[in-house]
Design a protein around this motif. Structure first.
Motif, PDB file in Angstrom:
ATOM      1  N   SER A  32      -5.140   3.752   5.669  1.00 60.68           N
ATOM      2  CA  SER A  32      -4.487   2.773   4.781  1.00 60.68           C
ATOM      3  C   SER A  32      -3.000   3.073   4.621  1.00 60.68           C
ATOM      4  O   SER A  32      -2.168   2.166   4.690  1.00 60.68           O
ATOM      5  CB  SER A  32      -5.148   2.776   3.398  1.00 60.68           C
ATOM      6  OG  SER A  32      -6.460   2.318   3.507  1.00 60.68           O
ATOM      7  N   ILE A  33      -2.677   4.359   4.385  1.00 61.83           N
ATOM      8  CA  ILE A  33      -1.258   4.729   4.209  1.00 61.83           C
ATOM      9  C   ILE A  33      -0.486   4.471   5.504  1.00 61.83           C
ATOM     10  O   ILE A  33       0.607   3.894   5.484  1.00 61.83           O
ATOM     11  CB  ILE A  33      -1.138   6.197   3.756  1.00 61.83           C
ATOM     12  CG1 ILE A  33      -1.651   6.341   2.315  1.00 61.83           C
ATOM     13  CG2 ILE A  33       0.311   6.689   3.861  1.00 61.83           C
ATOM     14  CD1 ILE A  33      -1.700   7.759   1.795  1.00 61.83           C
ATOM     15  N   MET A  35      -1.210   2.344   7.923  1.00 64.65           N
ATOM     16  CA  MET A  35      -1.077   0.898   8.155  1.00 64.65           C
ATOM     17  C   MET A  35      -0.065   0.278   7.193  1.00 64.65           C
ATOM     18  O   MET A  35       0.697  -0.613   7.580  1.00 64.65           O
ATOM     19  CB  MET A  35      -2.434   0.198   7.998  1.00 64.65           C
ATOM     20  CG  MET A  35      -3.414   0.486   9.103  1.00 64.65           C
ATOM     21  SD  MET A  35      -2.840   0.011  10.747  1.00 64.65           S
ATOM     22  CE  MET A  35      -2.979  -1.752  10.653  1.00 64.65           C
ATOM     23  N   ALA A  36      -0.056   0.750   5.936  1.00 65.60           N
ATOM     24  CA  ALA A  36       0.900   0.201   4.961  1.00 65.60           C
ATOM     25  C   ALA A  36       2.334   0.508   5.380  1.00 65.60           C
ATOM     26  O   ALA A  36       3.220  -0.346   5.272  1.00 65.60           O
ATOM     27  CB  ALA A  36       0.613   0.758   3.566  1.00 65.60           C
ATOM     28  N   LEU A  37       2.569   1.733   5.907  1.00 71.84           N
ATOM     29  CA  LEU A  37       3.915   2.091   6.370  1.00 71.84           C
ATOM     30  C   LEU A  37       4.296   1.298   7.609  1.00 71.84           C
ATOM     31  O   LEU A  37       5.416   0.791   7.725  1.00 71.84           O
ATOM     32  CB  LEU A  37       3.995   3.598   6.668  1.00 71.84           C
ATOM     33  CG  LEU A  37       3.971   4.528   5.462  1.00 71.84           C
ATOM     34  CD1 LEU A  37       3.923   5.989   5.904  1.00 71.84           C
ATOM     35  CD2 LEU A  37       5.192   4.300   4.578  1.00 71.84           C
ATOM     36  N   VAL A  39       2.832  -1.654   8.875  1.00 72.57           N
ATOM     37  CA  VAL A  39       2.912  -3.099   8.626  1.00 72.57           C
ATOM     38  C   VAL A  39       4.066  -3.398   7.660  1.00 72.57           C
ATOM     39  O   VAL A  39       4.824  -4.352   7.865  1.00 72.57           O
ATOM     40  CB  VAL A  39       1.569  -3.641   8.087  1.00 72.57           C
ATOM     41  CG1 VAL A  39       1.688  -5.122   7.741  1.00 72.57           C
ATOM     42  CG2 VAL A  39       0.462  -3.423   9.101  1.00 72.57           C
ATOM     43  N   GLY A  40       4.215  -2.571   6.622  1.00 70.99           N
ATOM     44  CA  GLY A  40       5.307  -2.770   5.663  1.00 70.99           C
ATOM     45  C   GLY A  40       6.661  -2.713   6.355  1.00 70.99           C
ATOM     46  O   GLY A  40       7.517  -3.580   6.153  1.00 70.99           O
ATOM     47  N   GLY A  41       6.849  -1.710   7.208  1.00 70.70           N
ATOM     48  CA  GLY A  41       8.101  -1.587   7.962  1.00 70.70           C
ATOM     49  C   GLY A  41       8.281  -2.757   8.915  1.00 70.70           C
ATOM     50  O   GLY A  41       9.387  -3.297   9.056  1.00 70.70           O
ATOM     51  N   VAL A  67       9.907   6.242  10.293  1.00 69.60           N
ATOM     52  CA  VAL A  67       8.889   6.118   9.241  1.00 69.60           C
ATOM     53  C   VAL A  67       7.730   5.259   9.754  1.00 69.60           C
ATOM     54  O   VAL A  67       6.550   5.580   9.555  1.00 69.60           O
ATOM     55  CB  VAL A  67       9.501   5.470   7.971  1.00 69.60           C
ATOM     56  CG1 VAL A  67       8.444   5.297   6.890  1.00 69.60           C
ATOM     57  CG2 VAL A  67      10.658   6.295   7.459  1.00 69.60           C
ATOM     58  N   MET A  68       8.092   4.165  10.457  1.00 63.84           N
ATOM     59  CA  MET A  68       7.053   3.278  10.975  1.00 63.84           C
ATOM     60  C   MET A  68       6.245   3.953  12.076  1.00 63.84           C
ATOM     61  O   MET A  68       5.026   3.810  12.139  1.00 63.84           O
ATOM     62  CB  MET A  68       7.701   1.996  11.499  1.00 63.84           C
ATOM     63  CG  MET A  68       8.319   1.176  10.396  1.00 63.84           C
ATOM     64  SD  MET A  68       9.368  -0.108  11.043  1.00 63.84           S
ATOM     65  CE  MET A  68       8.166  -1.113  11.873  1.00 63.84           C
TER      66      MET A  68
ATOM     67  N   PHE B  37      -4.324  -6.266   0.282  1.00 61.94           N
ATOM     68  CA  PHE B  37      -3.696  -5.286   1.173  1.00 61.94           C
ATOM     69  C   PHE B  37      -2.367  -5.800   1.711  1.00 61.94           C
ATOM     70  O   PHE B  37      -1.425  -5.015   1.902  1.00 61.94           O
ATOM     71  CB  PHE B  37      -4.626  -4.881   2.323  1.00 61.94           C
ATOM     72  CG  PHE B  37      -4.127  -3.665   3.068  1.00 61.94           C
ATOM     73  CD1 PHE B  37      -4.164  -2.410   2.479  1.00 61.94           C
ATOM     74  CD2 PHE B  37      -3.572  -3.767   4.332  1.00 61.94           C
ATOM     75  CE1 PHE B  37      -3.669  -1.288   3.129  1.00 61.94           C
ATOM     76  CE2 PHE B  37      -3.078  -2.655   5.002  1.00 61.94           C
ATOM     77  CZ  PHE B  37      -3.136  -1.411   4.396  1.00 61.94           C
ATOM     78  N   CYS B  41       1.296  -4.051   1.546  1.00 58.48           N
ATOM     79  CA  CYS B  41       2.226  -3.916   2.691  1.00 58.48           C
ATOM     80  C   CYS B  41       3.596  -4.489   2.339  1.00 58.48           C
ATOM     81  O   CYS B  41       4.631  -3.901   2.701  1.00 58.48           O
ATOM     82  CB  CYS B  41       1.662  -4.621   3.924  1.00 58.48           C
ATOM     83  SG  CYS B  41       0.219  -3.788   4.603  1.00 58.48           S
ATOM     84  N   LEU B  42       3.614  -5.635   1.644  1.00 56.19           N
ATOM     85  CA  LEU B  42       4.890  -6.223   1.212  1.00 56.19           C
ATOM     86  C   LEU B  42       5.626  -5.265   0.284  1.00 56.19           C
ATOM     87  O   LEU B  42       6.838  -5.064   0.386  1.00 56.19           O
ATOM     88  CB  LEU B  42       4.628  -7.536   0.468  1.00 56.19           C
ATOM     89  CG  LEU B  42       4.779  -8.850   1.225  1.00 56.19           C
ATOM     90  CD1 LEU B  42       4.546 -10.020   0.282  1.00 56.19           C
ATOM     91  CD2 LEU B  42       6.144  -8.986   1.872  1.00 56.19           C
ATOM     92  N   MET B  44       5.254  -1.969   0.092  1.00 61.25           N
ATOM     93  CA  MET B  44       5.733  -0.798   0.839  1.00 61.25           C
ATOM     94  C   MET B  44       6.915  -1.158   1.734  1.00 61.25           C
ATOM     95  O   MET B  44       7.827  -0.355   1.926  1.00 61.25           O
ATOM     96  CB  MET B  44       4.596  -0.201   1.695  1.00 61.25           C
ATOM     97  CG  MET B  44       3.553   0.544   0.908  1.00 61.25           C
ATOM     98  SD  MET B  44       4.202   1.874  -0.108  1.00 61.25           S
ATOM     99  CE  MET B  44       4.769   3.026   1.125  1.00 61.25           C
ATOM    100  N   GLY B  45       6.873  -2.372   2.289  1.00 65.26           N
ATOM    101  CA  GLY B  45       7.933  -2.796   3.204  1.00 65.26           C
ATOM    102  C   GLY B  45       9.246  -3.092   2.497  1.00 65.26           C
ATOM    103  O   GLY B  45      10.309  -3.038   3.123  1.00 65.26           O
ATOM    104  N   MET B  49      10.552   0.901   1.176  1.00 70.86           N
ATOM    105  CA  MET B  49      11.678   1.185   2.079  1.00 70.86           C
ATOM    106  C   MET B  49      12.996   1.317   1.297  1.00 70.86           C
ATOM    107  O   MET B  49      13.881   2.083   1.685  1.00 70.86           O
ATOM    108  CB  MET B  49      11.791   0.103   3.157  1.00 70.86           C
ATOM    109  CG  MET B  49      10.591   0.053   4.092  1.00 70.86           C
ATOM    110  SD  MET B  49      10.345   1.583   5.039  1.00 70.86           S
ATOM    111  CE  MET B  49       8.738   1.285   5.779  1.00 70.86           C
ATOM    112  N   ILE B 154      -2.354   3.642  -3.313  1.00 73.30           N
ATOM    113  CA  ILE B 154      -3.140   3.335  -2.103  1.00 73.30           C
ATOM    114  C   ILE B 154      -4.315   4.312  -1.984  1.00 73.30           C
ATOM    115  O   ILE B 154      -5.450   3.915  -1.721  1.00 73.30           O
ATOM    116  CB  ILE B 154      -2.249   3.408  -0.832  1.00 73.30           C
ATOM    117  CG1 ILE B 154      -1.177   2.318  -0.871  1.00 73.30           C
ATOM    118  CG2 ILE B 154      -3.094   3.265   0.423  1.00 73.30           C
ATOM    119  CD1 ILE B 154      -0.163   2.403   0.266  1.00 73.30           C
ATOM    120  N   ARG B 158      -8.383   3.452  -2.219  1.00 77.48           N
ATOM    121  CA  ARG B 158      -9.386   3.722  -1.178  1.00 77.48           C
ATOM    122  C   ARG B 158     -10.548   4.528  -1.716  1.00 77.48           C
ATOM    123  O   ARG B 158     -11.644   4.500  -1.160  1.00 77.48           O
ATOM    124  CB  ARG B 158      -8.750   4.487  -0.012  1.00 77.48           C
ATOM    125  CG  ARG B 158      -7.918   3.664   0.863  1.00 77.48           C
ATOM    126  CD  ARG B 158      -8.567   2.950   1.991  1.00 77.48           C
ATOM    127  NE  ARG B 158      -9.855   2.336   1.835  1.00 77.48           N
ATOM    128  CZ  ARG B 158     -10.316   1.383   2.617  1.00 77.48           C
ATOM    129  NH1 ARG B 158      -9.575   0.927   3.595  1.00 77.48           N
ATOM    130  NH2 ARG B 158     -11.516   0.884   2.455  1.00 77.48           N
TER     131      ARG B 158
END
Lengths: 162, 176
Positions: A32-33, A35-37, A39-41, A67-68, B37, B41-42, B44-45, B49, B154, B158
């Motif tokens: 999860s972490i 994928m979050a990094l 996909v988020g990036g 990071v990605m 989820f 992601c949004l 975290m992105g 960042m 996160i 889980r």
């Protein structure tokens, strides 16, 4: 294929992943972490290419790539461990293929983006409209990665074969 | 005995407003998980960042420009909050006394306090700093706390199924 799945299910790694009290959940957390990094990036870079935060220098976004890639490595390794635990569950599910196709597509675009950022840095050129459209496609692919990843749990019809 | 929450009353409310019926359709729960989820992601992105940038990653990206993406992170947070609320009110007994959910909510509250402190004391200096400038030390600390909280959120998320009932964790409950 059934024999291959059965053989994987009998490997020490597969048995440990299923039977250890913590192993499966730890792999899920890392996945999860990661994928979050990733996909988020990916979403961040796509948004920048689409014109958001336009005053931020695009070439400097390359600083987020490590990071990605770290997120990608974490997601890949934990994903392998999860796959080893229940190979038939994932590999008999077409949604798993869709998730990988979306992931491959998004990663290829990201790879091209990384090269494009290099050329922007070298030449100072502006973004073309096709690049913006490619970023939209990438954003959709990152969303598809999440959609198919989450649907995996709800669409699996086989757990184990041995 | 729980003096604050009543799982039965929460579930009855969810049934009265239709959330329970919606979430028990074949498609709503997976859809809510996807939205949840993608919201993370949004978050975290954008926020994640931005935190990393304040901590010194990708120097040269203007923090002021990057900060313009934070509203998308807030949208991601709202996506998570709405879908997360739907999960809880649909099966309150599964969630309210789950240590993972309690930890998750605690970390979200901590992140909220942290962001309030950041906007009260550090944000102006950060947003006024030069393109390749470093964030002031208090902002770097706030960024580290923020990122740690979201990674913790996160992780706790889980672990929700790890602590599924019959696990019962209620520090505010009184003996029956």
């Amino acid at each position: 294929m059934t024999e291959i799945f059965a053989a994987i299910e009998q490997t020490p790694l597969s048995i440990w992943m299923r039977e250890d009290f913590y192993a499966y959940f730890i792999a899920l957390i890392f996945h999860s972490i990661g994928m979050a990094l990733l996909v988020g990036g990916g979403v961040l870079v796509s948004l920048r290419y689409m014109g958001f935060a336009a005053t931020a220098r695009l070439d400097r976004f390359a600083g987020f790539f490590p990071v990605m890639w770290a997120g990608a490595a974490l997601a890949f390794l934990s994903g392998l461990a999860l796959l080893a635990a229940y190979p038939a569950k994932a590999l008999t599910n077409p949604v798993f293929g869709l998730k990988f196709a979306a992931l491959a597509g998004a990663t290829i675009i990201l790879w091209r983006t990384a090269r494009h950022i290099q050329s922007v840095r070298d030449s100072g050129s502006q973004l073309s409209s096709s690049t913006r459209w490619l970023a939209c496609v990438a954003l959709m692919l990152w969303l598809c990665v999440v959609v198919f990843g989450k649907l995996l749990l709800h669409t699996a019809s086989v757990l184990m074969v041995s | 005995m729980d003096p604050i929450f009543s799982p039965d009353a929460i579930e009855a409310w969810a049934k009265a407003v239709g959330i329970y019926q919606l979430m028990n359709t074949s498609w709503a729960w997976p859809t809510a998980e996807i939205i949840h989820f993608f919201g993370i992601c949004l978050l975290m992105g954008t926020v994640g960042m931005f935190d990393l940038r304040m901590m010194g990653v990708a120097r040269g990206v203007s923090m002021h420009a990057l900060h313009r993406l934070v509203p998308l992170g807030v949208a991601g947070y709202l996506m998570c909050a709405v879908t997360g609320s739907f999960f809880i009110v649909t099966a309150p007994a599964q969630y309210l006394y789950n240590p993972a959910i309690q930890t998750k909510i605690l970390l979200m509250a901590l992140a909220g306090i942290n962001v309030a402190i950041f906007y009260l004391f550090s944000s102006r200096a950060v947003l006024a700093s030069a393109e390749s400038g470093a964030a002031p030390a208090p902002a770097r600390i706030a960024a580290f706390i923020s990122l740690t909280c979201w990674l913790g959120v996160i992780t706790a998320g889980r672990l929700v199924t790890f602590f599924r009932p019959p696990e019962f964790w209620c520090l505010w409950c009184t003996p029956a």
